[in-house]
Design an enzyme around this catalytic site. Structure first.
Site, PDB file in Angstrom:
ATOM      1  N   ASP A 305       0.921  -1.140   0.037  1.00 57.42           N
ATOM      2  CA  ASP A 305      -0.036  -0.052   0.108  1.00 57.42           C
ATOM      3  C   ASP A 305       0.916   1.449  -0.005  1.00 57.42           C
ATOM      4  O   ASP A 305       2.093   1.149   0.189  1.00 57.42           O
ATOM      5  CB  ASP A 305      -0.765  -0.060   1.321  1.00 57.42           C
ATOM      6  CG  ASP A 305      -1.901   1.210   1.188  1.00 57.42           C
ATOM      7  OD1 ASP A 305      -2.278   1.551   0.194  1.00 57.42           O
ATOM      8  OD2 ASP A 305      -1.961   1.869   2.270  1.00 57.42           O
ATOM      9  N   ASP A 500      -1.488  -0.802   6.272  1.00 59.43           N
ATOM     10  CA  ASP A 500      -1.673  -0.145   7.555  1.00 59.43           C
ATOM     11  C   ASP A 500      -3.219   0.367   8.032  1.00 59.43           C
ATOM     12  O   ASP A 500      -3.842   0.840   8.963  1.00 59.43           O
ATOM     13  CB  ASP A 500      -1.015   0.928   7.904  1.00 59.43           C
ATOM     14  CG  ASP A 500      -1.172   2.252   7.042  1.00 59.43           C
ATOM     15  OD1 ASP A 500      -2.021   2.097   6.149  1.00 59.43           O
ATOM     16  OD2 ASP A 500      -1.006   3.393   7.723  1.00 59.43           O
ATOM     17  N   ASP A 504      -7.207  -2.217   4.069  1.00 56.70           N
ATOM     18  CA  ASP A 504      -6.061  -3.193   3.537  1.00 56.70           C
ATOM     19  C   ASP A 504      -6.469  -4.568   4.444  1.00 56.70           C
ATOM     20  O   ASP A 504      -5.773  -5.501   3.788  1.00 56.70           O
ATOM     21  CB  ASP A 504      -4.688  -2.882   4.108  1.00 56.70           C
ATOM     22  CG  ASP A 504      -4.252  -1.311   3.359  1.00 56.70           C
ATOM     23  OD1 ASP A 504      -4.712  -1.460   2.215  1.00 56.70           O
ATOM     24  OD2 ASP A 504      -3.472  -0.612   3.919  1.00 56.70           O
TER      25      ASP A 504
END
Length: 603
Positions: A305, A500, A504
């Site tokens: 990410d 995080d 996700d």
């Protein structure tokens, strides 16, 4: 150390030594009896352990030691029985030492768990159980205390030892208003802290749950070793039986049995895996169990990410564009002075930027804040308005304001001073300074393909990914699209996912190993992950990967070398080149060598 195992070792040593000394004190006739009693005591406990394991559905390789001692006693070879008993008891102590040494880092984390904390109740301090602490409670953290829950410094300053959590040797400072992570140790004077999470949801509680899961989980390689143990047992018994059948020598048969050392299977693999997990934990990478380490050791792909992983995860001042005669530094100083009155994350970034440049801030007056839009007030006789573009335009009675050119993903905060637009503050989520080095080290650690998957606009993702050498840049993704990307990458190899945020969590669960940025990551991401980075630094992931690959390689090496030596010793014994006592001593030497080799994973 297990007291029963210590007692067995003492009995075995005393029996062997007593038998050897018996002729010198006029008890030569009792020599064989002394060796037999000592060996019989060890055998009794060994048989109990074997039966217990069988009832639990496990076929332990202790059966080989049980057969060796039993056969030696049955054929009257009491010295050999005593030697095998001593080697077995010594091996059990060695197993305890190796396992405790390998688990030392994770045990240290568990041992630090605080049970109580000092809470302010009606102006008085009261010691309460940490389970009774709620978000918003005010706590006193004394010098030497372990921070019990996640919180924020509300009075004073904190100097924190994070070494046990992250491996950082340098203490970390936290000033008033800054966050404090549970599990850190206070090194300086006492400070007040406002709890932001209850104990059950705090960082350290999640770490404890991960450690407990890690201790309970069996790695696939360990389970594979268990299956190979049955093969090894069958080969040992078959070779010993064939030796007796073809040579007619029960001594050779006995030598084959005592030369068989299953230690490479029952000890080397778990010791190496646990040691690797301990080393990774020291560097701030906490894994839920041996299966996670083994899978990470074979990883080829990484899906990552953007926000909070490659970038800092918060807006920072990226530039100042004056619109009138104001100097940029003075614009920032006045805006930050007013923003001191706001708890908004953007306000915090502007204030932090001014403080970082050591600008002297003034006290704001007559402040009025419009939630989510901006605020206005008086600073040094100037009426200031700071906030979103439309908010400032509306306050100035204008239909629109001129917008400066900016890069994709950069936010604008307009500033008006005394009824006129003074300019704009540019805010952006900047790339972490360690990101390029971290990606390079991940490649060196064996990751062949890195995919950036983000919910941000494609233009923002392209800007962030530019120059980082990533293989694929995907932006504008919904959570389910991230899951699809992870599933696609898994078709070409074992895939890790690092994230995080709450969005996700599904992708983390889909990956072969999901890894959460624990210090800033959401609770949902941490719970869905298989491993947690206790430090928001991707270079630690590279170190964790290297530790995993090394631990697995050492485990494989120990098994192949150990079993090869064991088989060679059994064949030599079958042809009469090794006596019973020599076989027992050789077996213990192989055990020690294999375990010491497995412990290299700690270095």
């Amino acid at each position: 150390m297990n007291p029963i195992r210590v007692s067995l070792f003492v009995i075995a040593v005393a029996g062997l030594a007593g038998g050897l000394l018996a002729p010198f004190v006029g008890l030569a006739e009792a020599q064989s009896w002394i060796w037999g009693v000592a060996a019989g005591a060890v055998l009794a406990v060994l048989l109990y352990d074997i039966v217990t394991s069988l009832f639990e559905g496990e076929v332990g390789l202790d059966i080989v030691a049980g057969l060796s001692i039993s056969a030696a006693l049955a054929f009257g070879e009491t010295l050999a029985a005593g030697v095998v008993a001593l080697m077995y008891a010594g091996g059990q102590l060695l197993e305890d030492y190796a396992a405790n040494r390998a688990r030392a880092d994770m045990k240290a984390l568990l041992a630090r768990v605080p049970k109580t904390a000092l809470r302010y109740d009606d102006g008085h301090l009261q010691e309460v159980a940490i389970d009774a602490i709620h978000a918003g409670d005010r706590l006193l953290i004394r010098q030497g205390d372990i921070v019990p829950v996640d919180g924020r410094v509300s009075n004073g300053r904190a100097l924190l030892d994070m070494a046990a959590l992250t491996g950082e040797s340098v203490p970390v400072k936290a000033m008033e208003g800054q966050d404090v992570q549970s599990g850190a140790r206070s090194l300086d004077t006492a400070f007040d802290m406002m709890a932001t999470r209850p104990a059950s949801e705090s960082t350290y509680a999640g770490i404890v749950r991960l450690v407990q899961a890690a201790q309970a989980a069996k790695a696939p390689m360990v389970r594979l070793a268990d299956r190979y143990a049955l093969v090894f047992l069958a080969v040992t018994v078959g070779l010993a039986g064939a030796t007796w059948y073809f040579t007619g020598s029960h001594i050779r048969m006995l030598a084959v049995l005592v030369s068989a050392t299953p230690c490479p299977l029952i000890l080397a693999v778990p010791v190496a895996i646990i040691a690797g997990m301990g080393k990774a934990a020291r560097r701030g990478v906490l894994m839920k169990g041996g299966p996670v380490l083994e899978t990470m050791a074979r990883a080829a792909n990484l899906v990552i990410d953007k926000t909070g992983t490659l970038t800092r995860g918060r807006a920072e001042l990226a530039g100042i564009v004056p619109a009138a005669h104001w100097e940029p530094q003075e614009m920032l100083r006045l805006a930050a002075s007013l923003e001191q009155a706001s708890a908004h994350v953007t306000a915090g970034s502007i204030v932090a930027a001014a403080q970082g440049r050591r600008l002297a801030l003034s006290y704001p007056q007559e402040v009025r804040e419009t939630a989510g839009e901006g605020l206005e007030g008086m600073v040094e006789g100037h009426r200031l308005i700071v906030g979103g573009h439309d908010f400032v335009a509306r306050k100035l009675g204008l239909s629109a304001l001129p917008r400066p050119e900016r890069e994709p993903g950069t936010a604008l905060a307009a500033l008006a001073i005394s009824g006129r637009l003074a300019g704009h503050l540019l805010l952006a989520d900047g790339i972490r300074p360690e990101t390029p080095l971290a990606l390079e080290r991940l490649r060196q650690a064996g990751i062949r393909r890195i995919v950036l998957a983000s919910g941000d606009a494609q233009a923002v993702v392209d800007r962030v990914g530019e120059g980082l050498g990533l293989d694929v840049l995907r932006g504008g993704l919904k959570p389910e699209e991230k899951v699809a990307i992870v599933a696609q990458e898994r078709r070409s190899g074992i895939t890790l996912m690092v994230g995080d945020g709450v969005n996700d969590a599904p992708a983390l669960a889909m990956a072969d190993v999901g890894i959460s940025m624990g210090a800033t990551g959401s609770a949902a991401a941490t719970e869905s992950a298989d491993a947690v980075l206790l430090v928001d630094d991707l270079t630690r992931l590279a170190e964790g990967l290297s530790a995993a690959r090394r631990a697995r390689a050492i485990a494989v090496q120990s098994v192949l070398a150990g079993l090869g030596l064991s088989f060679a010793a059994m064949v030599a014994a079958a042809f009469g080149y090794i006596t019973v006592v020599e076989g027992a001593l050789l077996q213990e030497a192989i055990d020690v060598a294999v375990i010491l080799n497995a412990l290299r994973a700690l270095r």
